[in-house]
Write a protein that holds these residues in place. Sequence first.
Motif, PDB file in Angstrom:
ATOM      1  N   ARG A 164      -5.318  85.971 -56.711  1.00  0.00           N
ATOM      2  CA  ARG A 164      -6.451  85.712 -57.602  1.00  0.00           C
ATOM      3  C   ARG A 164      -7.564  84.935 -56.894  1.00  0.00           C
ATOM      4  O   ARG A 164      -8.684  84.864 -57.402  1.00  0.00           O
ATOM      5  CB  ARG A 164      -5.978  84.907 -58.828  1.00  0.00           C
ATOM      6  N   THR A 165      -7.249  84.354 -55.739  1.00  0.00           N
ATOM      7  CA  THR A 165      -8.169  83.456 -55.052  1.00  0.00           C
ATOM      8  C   THR A 165      -8.364  83.913 -53.609  1.00  0.00           C
ATOM      9  O   THR A 165      -7.416  84.357 -52.956  1.00  0.00           O
ATOM     10  CB  THR A 165      -7.608  82.018 -55.057  1.00  0.00           C
ATOM     11  N   ALA A 166      -9.582  83.802 -53.100  1.00  0.00           N
ATOM     12  CA  ALA A 166      -9.854  84.133 -51.708  1.00  0.00           C
ATOM     13  C   ALA A 166      -9.320  83.035 -50.788  1.00  0.00           C
ATOM     14  O   ALA A 166      -9.386  81.849 -51.115  1.00  0.00           O
ATOM     15  CB  ALA A 166     -11.348  84.301 -51.480  1.00  0.00           C
ATOM     16  N   MET A 167      -8.785  83.431 -49.644  1.00  0.00           N
ATOM     17  CA  MET A 167      -8.314  82.458 -48.658  1.00  0.00           C
ATOM     18  C   MET A 167      -9.509  81.839 -47.942  1.00  0.00           C
ATOM     19  O   MET A 167     -10.301  82.546 -47.325  1.00  0.00           O
ATOM     20  CB  MET A 167      -7.402  83.127 -47.633  1.00  0.00           C
ATOM     21  N   TYR A 201      -5.912  86.156 -51.245  1.00  0.00           N
ATOM     22  CA  TYR A 201      -6.243  87.386 -50.516  1.00  0.00           C
ATOM     23  C   TYR A 201      -7.261  87.041 -49.434  1.00  0.00           C
ATOM     24  O   TYR A 201      -7.957  86.031 -49.506  1.00  0.00           O
ATOM     25  CB  TYR A 201      -6.805  88.457 -51.467  1.00  0.00           C
ATOM     26  N   PHE A 202      -7.341  87.908 -48.422  1.00  0.00           N
ATOM     27  CA  PHE A 202      -8.286  87.701 -47.335  1.00  0.00           C
ATOM     28  C   PHE A 202      -8.882  89.047 -46.959  1.00  0.00           C
ATOM     29  O   PHE A 202      -8.153  89.988 -46.639  1.00  0.00           O
ATOM     30  CB  PHE A 202      -7.576  87.078 -46.127  1.00  0.00           C
ATOM     31  N   ASP A 231      -7.011  92.566 -47.521  1.00  0.00           N
ATOM     32  CA  ASP A 231      -7.762  93.683 -48.095  1.00  0.00           C
ATOM     33  C   ASP A 231      -8.714  94.223 -47.038  1.00  0.00           C
ATOM     34  O   ASP A 231      -9.608  93.499 -46.569  1.00  0.00           O
ATOM     35  CB  ASP A 231      -8.557  93.233 -49.325  1.00  0.00           C
ATOM     36  N   VAL A 232      -8.522  95.463 -46.645  1.00  0.00           N
ATOM     37  CA  VAL A 232      -9.369  96.089 -45.627  1.00  0.00           C
ATOM     38  C   VAL A 232     -10.614  96.622 -46.328  1.00  0.00           C
ATOM     39  O   VAL A 232     -10.540  97.580 -47.103  1.00  0.00           O
ATOM     40  CB  VAL A 232      -8.621  97.211 -44.891  1.00  0.00           C
TER      41      VAL A 232
END
Length: 494
Positions: A63-66, A252-253, A344-345
């Motif tokens: 749910r949150t960006a790294m 996620y990154f 996530d590409v």
Amino acid sequence: MTTSRRELLKLMTAAGAALTASGLLISRTSLSDTRAGGPAGASPFAAQPVAAQALAPIVTPFRTAMPIPPVARPVSVTSTTDTYSIPVTQTTAEIIPGVRTPVLTYGGSFPGPTIKARSGRRVVVKQPNRITTGTSMHLHGAVVDPANDGGPMDLITPGGQRTYTYPNPQVAATLWYHDHAHHMEAEHVYRGMSGFYLISDDNEDALPLPRGTYDVPIVVRDIGLNPDGTLFFDHNFDTRPQILVNGKPQPYFQVAARKYRLRILNGSNQRPFEFRLSDGGEFTQIASDRGLLPAPYTTTTLPLSPAERADIVVDFSRYPVGSSVVLENAYFPEPSNKEILRFDVVRSAYDPSSVPARLATLPPTAAPTQTRNYTLDFDVQTGAGSISGKTWDEQRVDTTVRQGDTEVWEIKNTHPFIPHNFHIHLVDFRILDIDGKPPTPGDAGLKDTVRIGPGETARILVHFDFPYSGRYYYHCHLIDHSSMGMMANLEITR
């Protein structure tokens, strides 16, 4: 998880419960422990911890960006020296979206700011202590004299300040700094007092490895949260179920379809990890604790115990734009914490980087002058940790070595179900074997921490070839165990 691993986890949980029952639990009130330099009752975390069964639920992953830890900026630069000011402070961090959690930090960030250093160039860190307990910053993996090693009793008192000087006479490596104040190191690190320290050199610069924004530091650790968002701390392994990556819960990154260098640190107090990609894909390990490997190692798994580091290169060009792959944990993979980080590409990108067949030349080894034997012991009934039957005593010299000597150290974990590891300050070493089996290529480089599973024996080759003498330390870096006495004193003589 297999049945045997479930039983092992139950036993480890029982061990934590035994610590609580023994009265050796370091709760929030221990931040006022006068042994760590703080006046009784002065702790900002003075409330008793909430019961473990009342912990907040695990956050839904991805749910949150790294975030990337901030890079520290020097306050002054000369031809030889970069000087930083990095105070120890209490602040709050948004670990869970919308909730502010009280934390202890270096420089106000959670995790602390990344210091970028250069081999042979001096770094000076001025450190005011603005919290209510004594602190001692240890640069883990550093070649440094005893006065700047950050020893367990070499404290900065509350309101005080000291200056650490690091000459960096070593090869490029992914190091980290953390608190080492005895009896408090576990809680201080748990509450946020750690950060990356990255050393570069000419050899690394000449290699075509991913760099810049494609060279990413990643610290993975676990915590427990109370329902109000405050950190729950005790020594129980099973009360830290939430996994954080760079301070955020299972984020996620977003990556480009190209190669990335990922510098992975296990920053947990006790939890081992075994990292893998969710599709079973290969990646390339290029470095371990104290620098680049001689040659790259292609693998599908990366085991790291607390304080170990490894640099890997992942080629995301094999995944279509719009797809994802997850970094998973294969060690005690409960459904709630199996997933660590989703990549996530999101775009394509030009990629001039590559991983060469040769990375570094390791220094030559010498014939050992003697073999020493150690045991790592832990009494779950009393909560006492010990090395070779002795709990740490700052007044006792446990091992004396001569500068320049090479020795074999044989370390046995006597416990049937609790894992340990073993870290020596100042020096690096080579792993000879674990239970008679040679190390994998990923563990065949320069190490400063070695994993030792229940009942296992590790043999390491240690060369005391650095130009420093005096008092150093060796200990288990499941750092709660160090807090409970699994530490000893090393005297290096000329």
